[in-house]
Structures are given as structure tokens and as C-alpha cells.
Design a protein around this motif. Structure first.
Motif, PDB file in Angstrom:
ATOM      1  N   HIS A  40     -12.939  22.173  27.213  1.00  0.00           N
ATOM      2  CA  HIS A  40     -12.323  22.984  26.163  1.00  0.00           C
ATOM      3  C   HIS A  40     -12.026  22.193  24.886  1.00  0.00           C
ATOM      4  N   GLU A  41     -12.490  20.961  24.844  1.00  0.00           N
ATOM      5  CA  GLU A  41     -12.337  20.154  23.629  1.00  0.00           C
ATOM      6  C   GLU A  41     -13.330  20.641  22.574  1.00  0.00           C
ATOM      7  N   PRO A  42     -12.995  20.536  21.291  1.00  0.00           N
ATOM      8  CA  PRO A  42     -13.964  20.894  20.253  1.00  0.00           C
ATOM      9  C   PRO A  42     -15.230  20.035  20.388  1.00  0.00           C
ATOM     10  N   PRO A  43     -16.410  20.604  20.136  1.00  0.00           N
ATOM     11  CA  PRO A  43     -17.661  19.876  20.357  1.00  0.00           C
ATOM     12  C   PRO A  43     -17.836  18.630  19.497  1.00  0.00           C
ATOM     13  N   ASP A  44     -17.094  18.516  18.397  1.00  0.00           N
ATOM     14  CA  ASP A  44     -17.243  17.340  17.535  1.00  0.00           C
ATOM     15  C   ASP A  44     -16.161  16.289  17.747  1.00  0.00           C
ATOM     16  N   THR A  45     -15.369  16.440  18.797  1.00  0.00           N
ATOM     17  CA  THR A  45     -14.377  15.435  19.159  1.00  0.00           C
ATOM     18  C   THR A  45     -15.106  14.237  19.765  1.00  0.00           C
ATOM     19  N   SER A  46     -14.722  13.043  19.363  1.00  0.00           N
ATOM     20  CA  SER A  46     -15.362  11.835  19.906  1.00  0.00           C
ATOM     21  C   SER A  46     -15.118  11.733  21.405  1.00  0.00           C
ATOM     22  N   LEU A  47     -16.160  11.338  22.130  1.00  0.00           N
ATOM     23  CA  LEU A  47     -16.023  11.099  23.560  1.00  0.00           C
ATOM     24  C   LEU A  47     -15.337   9.755  23.775  1.00  0.00           C
ATOM     25  N   PRO A  48     -14.751   9.530  24.952  1.00  0.00           N
ATOM     26  CA  PRO A  48     -14.059   8.258  25.213  1.00  0.00           C
ATOM     27  C   PRO A  48     -14.964   7.051  24.974  1.00  0.00           C
ATOM     28  N   ALA A  49     -14.355   5.948  24.596  1.00  0.00           N
ATOM     29  CA  ALA A  49     -15.099   4.717  24.299  1.00  0.00           C
ATOM     30  C   ALA A  49     -15.942   4.258  25.487  1.00  0.00           C
ATOM     31  N   ALA A  50     -15.442   4.473  26.707  1.00  0.00           N
ATOM     32  CA  ALA A  50     -16.205   4.067  27.900  1.00  0.00           C
ATOM     33  C   ALA A  50     -17.516   4.840  28.013  1.00  0.00           C
ATOM     34  N   VAL A  51     -17.533   6.079  27.556  1.00  0.00           N
ATOM     35  CA  VAL A  51     -18.771   6.874  27.558  1.00  0.00           C
ATOM     36  C   VAL A  51     -19.684   6.392  26.436  1.00  0.00           C
ATOM     37  N   ALA A  52     -19.106   6.178  25.254  1.00  0.00           N
ATOM     38  CA  ALA A  52     -19.893   5.722  24.103  1.00  0.00           C
ATOM     39  C   ALA A  52     -20.553   4.375  24.361  1.00  0.00           C
ATOM     40  N   SER A  53     -19.917   3.531  25.165  1.00  0.00           N
ATOM     41  CA  SER A  53     -20.475   2.206  25.454  1.00  0.00           C
ATOM     42  C   SER A  53     -21.441   2.224  26.636  1.00  0.00           C
ATOM     43  N   GLY A  54     -21.485   3.338  27.365  1.00  0.00           N
ATOM     44  CA  GLY A  54     -22.358   3.427  28.526  1.00  0.00           C
ATOM     45  C   GLY A  54     -21.705   2.952  29.814  1.00  0.00           C
ATOM     46  N   ALA A  55     -20.435   2.552  29.742  1.00  0.00           N
ATOM     47  CA  ALA A  55     -19.739   2.086  30.944  1.00  0.00           C
ATOM     48  C   ALA A  55     -19.468   3.237  31.912  1.00  0.00           C
ATOM     49  N   GLU A  56     -19.205   4.408  31.378  1.00  0.00           N
ATOM     50  CA  GLU A  56     -18.941   5.603  32.181  1.00  0.00           C
ATOM     51  C   GLU A  56     -19.916   6.702  31.768  1.00  0.00           C
ATOM     52  N   PRO A  57     -20.317   7.569  32.709  1.00  0.00           N
ATOM     53  CA  PRO A  57     -21.227   8.649  32.364  1.00  0.00           C
ATOM     54  C   PRO A  57     -20.503   9.867  31.803  1.00  0.00           C
ATOM     55  N   PHE A  58     -21.239  10.681  31.073  1.00  0.00           N
ATOM     56  CA  PHE A  58     -20.803  12.012  30.639  1.00  0.00           C
ATOM     57  C   PHE A  58     -21.336  12.955  31.705  1.00  0.00           C
ATOM     58  N   LEU A  59     -20.445  13.686  32.357  1.00  0.00           N
ATOM     59  CA  LEU A  59     -20.834  14.533  33.473  1.00  0.00           C
ATOM     60  C   LEU A  59     -20.925  15.994  33.041  1.00  0.00           C
ATOM     61  N   ILE A  60     -22.022  16.620  33.367  1.00  0.00           N
ATOM     62  CA  ILE A  60     -22.208  18.051  33.157  1.00  0.00           C
ATOM     63  C   ILE A  60     -22.245  18.662  34.549  1.00  0.00           C
ATOM     64  N   ILE A  61     -21.279  19.529  34.820  1.00  0.00           N
ATOM     65  CA  ILE A  61     -21.091  20.058  36.162  1.00  0.00           C
ATOM     66  C   ILE A  61     -21.214  21.583  36.136  1.00  0.00           C
ATOM     67  N   GLY A  62     -21.894  22.130  37.114  1.00  0.00           N
ATOM     68  CA  GLY A  62     -21.917  23.579  37.285  1.00  0.00           C
ATOM     69  C   GLY A  62     -20.648  23.997  37.998  1.00  0.00           C
ATOM     70  N   ALA A  63     -19.858  24.891  37.369  1.00  0.00           N
ATOM     71  CA  ALA A  63     -18.605  25.330  37.964  1.00  0.00           C
ATOM     72  C   ALA A  63     -18.908  26.165  39.210  1.00  0.00           C
ATOM     73  N   ILE A  64     -17.987  26.131  40.159  1.00  0.00           N
ATOM     74  CA  ILE A  64     -18.135  26.874  41.393  1.00  0.00           C
ATOM     75  C   ILE A  64     -17.208  28.079  41.318  1.00  0.00           C
ATOM     76  N   ALA A  65     -17.744  29.244  41.629  1.00  0.00           N
ATOM     77  CA  ALA A  65     -16.945  30.463  41.624  1.00  0.00           C
ATOM     78  C   ALA A  65     -17.194  31.214  42.921  1.00  0.00           C
ATOM     79  N   GLY A  66     -16.291  32.057  43.236  1.00  0.00           N
ATOM     80  CA  GLY A  66     -16.472  32.858  44.434  1.00  0.00           C
ATOM     81  C   GLY A  66     -15.123  33.220  45.012  1.00  0.00           C
ATOM     82  N   GLY A  67     -15.169  33.885  46.114  1.00  0.00           N
ATOM     83  CA  GLY A  67     -13.903  34.302  46.692  1.00  0.00           C
ATOM     84  C   GLY A  67     -13.859  34.065  48.163  1.00  0.00           C
TER      85      GLY A  67
END
Length: 98
Positions: free
Chosen positions: A71-98
Motif C-alpha cells: 500500500h506504499e505509493p509506487p514512487d517511494t524508495s525501496l529499502p537500502a538493502a533491496v537497492a543494494s541487492g542484499a535483500e530481494p523484492f518479493l512479489i507474492i500472490g495473495a491467498i484468499a478463500g474461506g
């Protein structure tokens, strides 16, 4: 080098095994990472973000450094650990159901 981890179904669609490494020019933001990802793998356009509005799809979440950045604005800087490659940027498919 930015590291991106995709859910299995998107890796299959793009023919990717493992994580993706991307060069991102300029500030490292959600928008710049997704722009670079979609430029390299055009078949992913419209799967993570809407074609027209470029807003995150409802069943997709973004995480970095153990924080939900969906929910962060798309132009907000990602954490320095991501920018340096130390940590990955994760894209996750949300799970829904009942």
C-alpha cells in the motif's frame, strides 16, 4: 543489481527459474523495479499491475525486508538493502478463500 522473487505461476509464464536480477536506473522504487521487470519480460505486463492504470492488482502483494509494501505509493524508495541487492523484492500472490 536488484533481486526480485516471483510466485511460481509468474515464473512459469515468463520462463524463469529462480529469482530475477535486474539493473534499475535511477531511484529504486516499486515503479522502477516493475518497469524494468516488465521491460525484460513483456509477457508479465498486466499480471502484476493493471495495463491502463498501472495500479497493483488486488491479489498481488509486495514485500521487502519483512515489511508489506503493497500500500506504499509506487514512487517511494525501496529499502537500502533491496537497492543494494542484499535483500530481494518479493512479489507474492495473495491467498484468499474461506
Amino acid at each position: 543489481m536488484i533481486r526480485v522473487e516471483l510466485p511460481t505461476h509468474l515464473r512459469r509464464l515468463a520462463g524463469i527459474e529462480g529469482e530475477v536480477q535486474l539493473e534499475v536506473a535511477g531511484p529504486v522504487t516499486q515503479r522502477s523495479v516493475l518497469d524494468a521487470l516488465e521491460a525484460r519480460y513483456p509477457m508479465l505486463r498486466g499480471t502484476i499491475r493493471d495495463h491502463g492504470s498501472l495500479k497493483r492488482r488486488p491479489m498481488v502483494r509486495f514485500f521487502a525486508c519483512e515489511e508489506d509494501l503493497s500500500h506504499e505509493p509506487p514512487d517511494t524508495s525501496l529499502p537500502a538493502a533491496v537497492a543494494s541487492g542484499a535483500e530481494p523484492f518479493l512479489i507474492i500472490g495473495a491467498i484468499a478463500g474461506g
